[in-house]
Design a protein around this motif. Structure first.
Motif, PDB file in Angstrom:
ATOM      1  N   THR A   1      55.485  64.252  27.014  1.00  0.00           N
ATOM      2  CA  THR A   1      55.655  65.358  26.071  1.00  0.00           C
ATOM      3  C   THR A   1      54.422  66.250  26.002  1.00  0.00           C
ATOM      4  OG1 THR A   1      57.137  63.970  24.779  1.00  0.00           O
ATOM      5  CG2 THR A   1      56.267  65.904  23.675  1.00  0.00           C
TER       6      THR A   1
ATOM      7  N   MET B   1      56.674  58.400  18.909  1.00  0.00           N
ATOM      8  CA  MET B   1      56.705  59.330  20.037  1.00  0.00           C
ATOM      9  C   MET B   1      56.894  58.584  21.358  1.00  0.00           C
ATOM     10  SD  MET B   1      53.963  62.291  20.865  1.00  0.00           S
ATOM     11  CE  MET B   1      53.920  63.107  22.432  1.00  0.00           C
TER      12      MET B   1
ATOM     13  N   SER C   1      65.477  61.412  19.847  1.00  0.00           N
ATOM     14  CA  SER C   1      64.324  62.137  20.389  1.00  0.00           C
ATOM     15  C   SER C   1      64.000  63.400  19.601  1.00  0.00           C
ATOM     16  CB  SER C   1      64.574  62.493  21.860  1.00  0.00           C
ATOM     17  OG  SER C   1      65.714  63.318  21.971  1.00  0.00           O
TER      18      SER C   1
ATOM     19  N   GLN D   1      60.508  57.425  21.568  1.00  0.00           N
ATOM     20  CA  GLN D   1      61.419  58.534  21.830  1.00  0.00           C
ATOM     21  C   GLN D   1      61.254  59.104  23.235  1.00  0.00           C
ATOM     22  OE1 GLN D   1      61.260  61.377  18.581  1.00  0.00           O
ATOM     23  NE2 GLN D   1      62.239  59.950  17.190  1.00  0.00           N
ATOM     24  N   GLU D   2      60.066  59.038  23.791  1.00  0.00           N
ATOM     25  CA  GLU D   2      59.867  59.494  25.168  1.00  0.00           C
ATOM     26  C   GLU D   2      60.550  58.568  26.175  1.00  0.00           C
ATOM     27  OE1 GLU D   2      55.601  61.846  25.318  1.00  0.00           O
ATOM     28  OE2 GLU D   2      55.679  59.782  26.025  1.00  0.00           O
TER      29      GLU D   2
ATOM     30  N   ASP E   1      55.779  64.973  16.158  1.00  0.00           N
ATOM     31  CA  ASP E   1      54.801  63.892  16.303  1.00  0.00           C
ATOM     32  C   ASP E   1      53.630  64.310  17.189  1.00  0.00           C
ATOM     33  OD1 ASP E   1      56.277  62.271  14.635  1.00  0.00           O
ATOM     34  OD2 ASP E   1      57.208  61.132  16.268  1.00  0.00           O
ATOM     35  N   LYS E   2      53.929  65.032  18.246  1.00  0.00           N
ATOM     36  CA  LYS E   2      52.861  65.510  19.135  1.00  0.00           C
ATOM     37  C   LYS E   2      51.864  66.364  18.360  1.00  0.00           C
ATOM     38  CE  LYS E   2      53.684  68.977  21.858  1.00  0.00           C
ATOM     39  NZ  LYS E   2      54.085  69.880  22.954  1.00  0.00           N
TER      40      LYS E   2
ATOM     41  N   SER F   1      51.763  60.381  28.619  1.00  0.00           N
ATOM     42  CA  SER F   1      52.821  61.020  27.841  1.00  0.00           C
ATOM     43  C   SER F   1      53.564  62.086  28.650  1.00  0.00           C
ATOM     44  CB  SER F   1      52.223  61.670  26.587  1.00  0.00           C
ATOM     45  OG  SER F   1      53.212  62.411  25.907  1.00  0.00           O
TER      46      SER F   1
ATOM     47  N   ARG G   1      53.070  57.545  14.265  1.00  0.00           N
ATOM     48  CA  ARG G   1      53.611  58.679  15.024  1.00  0.00           C
ATOM     49  C   ARG G   1      53.490  58.449  16.527  1.00  0.00           C
ATOM     50  NH1 ARG G   1      54.841  63.232  11.903  1.00  0.00           N
ATOM     51  NH2 ARG G   1      54.586  62.670   9.720  1.00  0.00           N
TER      52      ARG G   1
ATOM     53  N   LEU H   1      59.838  64.474  18.734  1.00  0.00           N
ATOM     54  CA  LEU H   1      58.783  64.531  19.755  1.00  0.00           C
ATOM     55  C   LEU H   1      57.757  65.642  19.481  1.00  0.00           C
ATOM     56  CD1 LEU H   1      60.890  63.790  22.946  1.00  0.00           C
ATOM     57  CD2 LEU H   1      59.080  62.361  21.970  1.00  0.00           C
TER      58      LEU H   1
END
Length: 158
Positions: free
Chosen positions: A148, A101, A114, A104-105, A120-121, A146, A97, A117
């Motif tokens: 996110t 993440m 994306s 995708q970030e 996964d966070k 990060s 994950r 996000l």
């Protein structure tokens, strides 16, 4: 019996050093083209077929699209499909994950990869306390940069 134990310990340490090399290289991969290329090279040399190693290889494929001029779309699609399959088959693995993440970030929003996000966070935050010390350190380093995670979420990873 001691010979078998010694062999297993040596195998584990060898594998762990490969994983550490992958993690360290991946942490730096987005900072320059040379670091991206270095990560791709390290990932390609990995012989392991475990989920984490395979996920780093998939991430390397996606990142390769940043530094090549041809077949970018195919590289991203192939890497993303591989990463999604690995996560689908190992849904409780936190490191997978983290990898998704971070990909995708850092991928351009126009690519459209994306959608996971927030999921996964939350998964990372919820499962952080159950991870081994090395992975906790890795997750904290990731969280610190990060885009996110907010400050409170980052601070919860202590």
């Amino acid at each position: 019996m001691q010979l078998i134990f010694s062999f297993l310990t040596a195998f584990f340490l060898f594998f762990q050093s490969d994983l550490d090399a992958l993690r360290n290289s991946y942490e730096k991969a987005n900072s320059s083209t040379a670091n991206t290329q270095s990560f791709i090279n390290i990932a390609e040399k990995q012989t392991g077929s475990d989920a984490v190693t395979s996920a780093y290889k998939a991430a390397a494929k996606i990142m390769e699209a940043k530094i090549v001029t041809k077949n970018r779309k195919a590289l991203v699609k192939s890497g993303a499909t591989s990463l999604e399959t690995i996560i689908k088959n190992n849904p409780n693995n936190v490191e997978l994950r983290v990898i998704r993440m971070s990909v995708q970030e850092n991928i351009p929003k126009i690519v459209g990869y994306s959608k996971n996000l927030k999921e996964d966070k939350m998964f990372i935050i919820d499962n952080y306390s159950r991870q081994n010390p090395a992975l906790k350190t890795y997750i904290r380093k990731f969280a610190a940069q990060s885009k996110t995670m907010n400050a409170a979420e980052k601070n919860s990873l202590r």
